[in-house]
Design a protein around this motif. Structure first.
Motif, PDB file in Angstrom:
ATOM      1  N   LEU A   3       0.931  -1.324   0.106  1.00 21.60           N
ATOM      2  CA  LEU A   3       0.320  -0.765  -0.224  1.00 21.60           C
ATOM      3  C   LEU A   3       0.848   1.329   0.379  1.00 21.60           C
ATOM      4  O   LEU A   3       0.827   1.947  -0.888  1.00 21.60           O
ATOM      5  N   ALA A   4       1.720   1.435   1.017  1.00 25.03           N
ATOM      6  CA  ALA A   4       3.095   2.379   0.803  1.00 25.03           C
ATOM      7  C   ALA A   4       3.118   2.731  -0.932  1.00 25.03           C
ATOM      8  O   ALA A   4       3.666   4.008  -1.012  1.00 25.03           O
ATOM      9  N   ALA A   5       3.631   1.927  -1.123  1.00 29.33           N
ATOM     10  CA  ALA A   5       4.772   1.593  -1.876  1.00 29.33           C
ATOM     11  C   ALA A   5       3.394   2.625  -3.527  1.00 29.33           C
ATOM     12  O   ALA A   5       3.474   2.945  -4.771  1.00 29.33           O
ATOM     13  N   LEU A   6       2.181   1.978  -3.428  1.00 28.62           N
ATOM     14  CA  LEU A   6       1.629   2.498  -4.171  1.00 28.62           C
ATOM     15  C   LEU A   6       1.216   3.708  -3.987  1.00 28.62           C
ATOM     16  O   LEU A   6       0.961   4.360  -5.257  1.00 28.62           O
ATOM     17  N   LEU A   7       0.946   4.282  -3.042  1.00 29.79           N
ATOM     18  CA  LEU A   7       0.290   5.721  -2.742  1.00 29.79           C
ATOM     19  C   LEU A   7       2.123   6.835  -2.905  1.00 29.79           C
ATOM     20  O   LEU A   7       1.972   7.759  -2.612  1.00 29.79           O
ATOM     21  N   ARG A   8       2.761   6.043  -3.351  1.00 28.68           N
ATOM     22  CA  ARG A   8       4.291   6.786  -3.543  1.00 28.68           C
ATOM     23  C   ARG A   8       4.288   6.974  -5.206  1.00 28.68           C
ATOM     24  O   ARG A   8       4.520   8.251  -5.400  1.00 28.68           O
ATOM     25  N   ARG A   9       3.324   6.320  -5.542  1.00 28.60           N
ATOM     26  CA  ARG A   9       3.232   6.521  -7.282  1.00 28.60           C
ATOM     27  C   ARG A   9       2.232   8.008  -6.825  1.00 28.60           C
ATOM     28  O   ARG A   9       1.167   8.096  -7.695  1.00 28.60           O
ATOM     29  N   THR A  10       2.890   9.043  -8.488  1.00 26.78           N
ATOM     30  CA  THR A  10       2.425  10.237  -8.080  1.00 26.78           C
ATOM     31  C   THR A  10       0.961   9.681  -9.362  1.00 26.78           C
ATOM     32  O   THR A  10       0.094  10.588  -9.491  1.00 26.78           O
ATOM     33  N   VAL A 140      -8.304  -0.109  -1.717  1.00 26.36           N
ATOM     34  CA  VAL A 140      -8.034   1.738  -1.440  1.00 26.36           C
ATOM     35  C   VAL A 140      -8.728   2.596  -1.936  1.00 26.36           C
ATOM     36  O   VAL A 140      -9.870   3.024  -0.681  1.00 26.36           O
ATOM     37  N   LEU A 141      -9.347   2.501  -3.132  1.00 31.16           N
ATOM     38  CA  LEU A 141     -10.575   3.152  -3.908  1.00 31.16           C
ATOM     39  C   LEU A 141     -12.346   2.999  -2.453  1.00 31.16           C
ATOM     40  O   LEU A 141     -12.586   3.960  -3.134  1.00 31.16           O
ATOM     41  N   GLN A 142     -12.167   1.899  -2.536  1.00 28.47           N
ATOM     42  CA  GLN A 142     -13.424   1.241  -2.388  1.00 28.47           C
ATOM     43  C   GLN A 142     -13.366   1.798  -0.545  1.00 28.47           C
ATOM     44  O   GLN A 142     -14.518   1.800  -0.708  1.00 28.47           O
ATOM     45  N   THR A 143     -12.127   1.956   0.074  1.00 31.14           N
ATOM     46  CA  THR A 143     -12.102   2.190   1.428  1.00 31.14           C
ATOM     47  C   THR A 143     -12.469   3.683   1.356  1.00 31.14           C
ATOM     48  O   THR A 143     -13.575   4.543   2.027  1.00 31.14           O
ATOM     49  N   VAL A 144     -11.833   4.095   0.624  1.00 32.85           N
ATOM     50  CA  VAL A 144     -12.423   5.556   0.065  1.00 32.85           C
ATOM     51  C   VAL A 144     -13.719   5.832   0.159  1.00 32.85           C
ATOM     52  O   VAL A 144     -14.321   6.857   0.709  1.00 32.85           O
ATOM     53  N   LYS A 145     -14.015   5.389  -0.829  1.00 31.58           N
ATOM     54  CA  LYS A 145     -15.488   4.969  -0.885  1.00 31.58           C
ATOM     55  C   LYS A 145     -16.266   5.078  -0.307  1.00 31.58           C
ATOM     56  O   LYS A 145     -16.953   6.285   0.288  1.00 31.58           O
ATOM     57  N   GLU A 146     -16.138   4.358   0.588  1.00 32.69           N
ATOM     58  CA  GLU A 146     -16.946   4.145   2.231  1.00 32.69           C
ATOM     59  C   GLU A 146     -16.488   5.321   2.635  1.00 32.69           C
ATOM     60  O   GLU A 146     -17.928   5.144   3.833  1.00 32.69           O
TER      61      GLU A 146
END
Length: 452
Positions: A3-10, A140-146
């Protein structure tokens, strides 16, 4: 990819920002449209019918998938967000009960754009990210949606109470413009797709043909369709629950926020479950949890009802993340738009039927009986998925699949099942049956496409 590596991607951060704004607008608008109709008509059924119009466009989903597979997905998402911003403007003219048709028309247009948006988003994620990161990205996207369900419905309901539906429409329009700006700043190398020309009918049917041959994706889709045949009833039941609590229609925002608490927890759990148990088992756990939640909501004591709502909320993201990840990992990039809309067509028809039935039945039957139907239907979906996935390897190896002849093209589905099938798909919409692991593609876990 963690997850950390994913969120580091611009690129993912920009997509994340755009989706967060877009999902905020979605969550606020869909609830407010139903509340608005409820206030104008005084009818729970009429309020629930709003969601029928949102779901109807999924019936022409294959046409939208065909469009998505023939365009670049990033600019297409920019356009859909701008169109969403324009689509809410007619709501400024709604003044009385006679204008309810305008709300229904906007709901239908919004549902059309939502179908296109979801197909393009799935395709863009597959282009941007490696296979190993799709589960985390979807979670991540689903968690943000919820998580936005904790804020957006309450914000929308509060704004509706203060400034009316027109004010909420303007806010939603601004969120869609912001999402378009964020996606416009995204830089993605989208390879030019060479689509083999065939008849329009053949191209539109390609997604359905692929879905028919693919398992366990097919079984996950069928299970979700079985569940949605009853889950859609909840769109009207929630208004009946609020009536039982003797609260105004705006209180639906509070109920949705309570469900959002469970959904956020479910979104966090989805990543770990997919990584350890695979997509199919994640969907099974989600459906079972939702079924338990529906049973608990039948209670007449408010604290127990709240627990039931949270359990139902916890189960939904597990189902959706498992389903979407299975779909993405199963499908080639050239076909993913049509497969996405084909899958949403299969699940959209029963969902539309159940939302319409809920709008009709909520005024005729006790809502607790409808909750029992929801629990029984989702439990039936669990049983179906458990039985159809029994004996399936959870993480099949690409080489062993090729050797066993279980990748698409290795055997005839009609010969295996004894049923007639549509015409054989063109080579463009099925991967090669033989070759090296590199040619066959990376391990996709539960979602490996196998010949039926």
């Amino acid at each position: 990819m963690g997850l950390a590596a994913l969120l580091r991607r611009t690129d993912f951060r920009l997509l994340f920002a755009g989706q967060a704004l877009s999902m905020f607008g979605d969550s606020a608008l869909l609830l407010v449209l139903a509340i608005w109709v409820k206030e104008l008509t005084g009818s729970n059924g009429a309020a629930g019918l709003t969601l029928v119009f949102v779901a109807l466009p999924s019936l022409i989903g294959p046409l939208g998938g065909w469009v998505v597979d023939h365009v670049r997905r990033r600019p297409f998402l920019v356009v859909t967000n701008l169109c969403s911003a324009l689509s809410v403007l007619p709501l400024l003219a709604v003044r009385s009960r006679e204008h309810v048709w305008v709300i229904y028309a906007v709901a239908t247009l919004f549902g059309t754009l939502l179908v296109l948006h979801l197909a393009a988003l799935n395709a863009l994620l597959k282009t941007m990210l490696p296979e190993s990161a799709l589960g985390e990205a979807n979670a991540v996207l689903q968690t943000v949606k919820e998580a936005l369900r904790l804020v957006a419905p309450l914000t929308g309901a509060a704004l509706y109470a203060l400034v009316g539906g027109a004010g909420v429409a303007l806010l939603d329009g601004l969120t869609f413009v912001g999402a378009a700006i964020a996606l416009g700043a995204l830089s993605v190398d989208e390879p030019v797709r060479t689509v083999r020309r065939q008849s329009i009918r053949g191209e539109l049917a390609a997604g359905l043909r692929f879905l028919w041959r693919a398992r366990p994706l097919l079984h996950v889709t069928v299970a979700l369709a079985l569940a949605l045949l009853v889950v859609g009833i909840a769109e009207s039941v929630v208004f009946a629950i609020v009536e039982w609590l003797r609260r105004p229609p705006e209180f639906v925002g509070v109920v949705v926020a309570v469900q959002g608490v469970g959904a956020v927890l479910g979104g966090f759990a989805a990543t770990r479950l997919i990584r350890t148990a695979g997509e199919v088992r994640t969907v099974i756990v989600g459906l079972a949890t939702f079924s338990v939640g529906a049973v608990v909501m039948i209670a007449i004591w408010l604290p127990v009802v709240v627990i039931g709502i949270m359990l139902a909320g916890f189960g939904l993201p597990l189902v959706l993340v498992g389903f979407i990840t299975s779909l993405q990992r199963s499908t080639s990039g050239a076909l993913i738009g049509r497969v996405t809309t084909a899958a949403y067509l299969v699940i959209g028809i029963p969902q539309t039927i159940s939302v319409a039935l809920g709008a009709l039945l909520v005024s005729m039957l006790d809502y607790r009986l409808l909750l029992g139907v929801m629990a029984g239907g989702t439990l039936l979906a669990v049983v179906y998925l458990v039985l159809t996935s029994r004996g399936e390897p959870s993480r099949p190896d690409a080489v062993s699949l090729a050797a066993a002849g279980t990748v698409p093209g290795a055997m005839s589905a009609s010969r295996a099942m004894g049923w007639a099938l549509p015409p054989t798909p063109s080579p463009d919409d099925e991967p090669p049956a033989t070759g090296s692991p590199a040619e066959l593609g990376p391990d996709v876990g539960d979602a490996r496409v196998r010949q039926r």
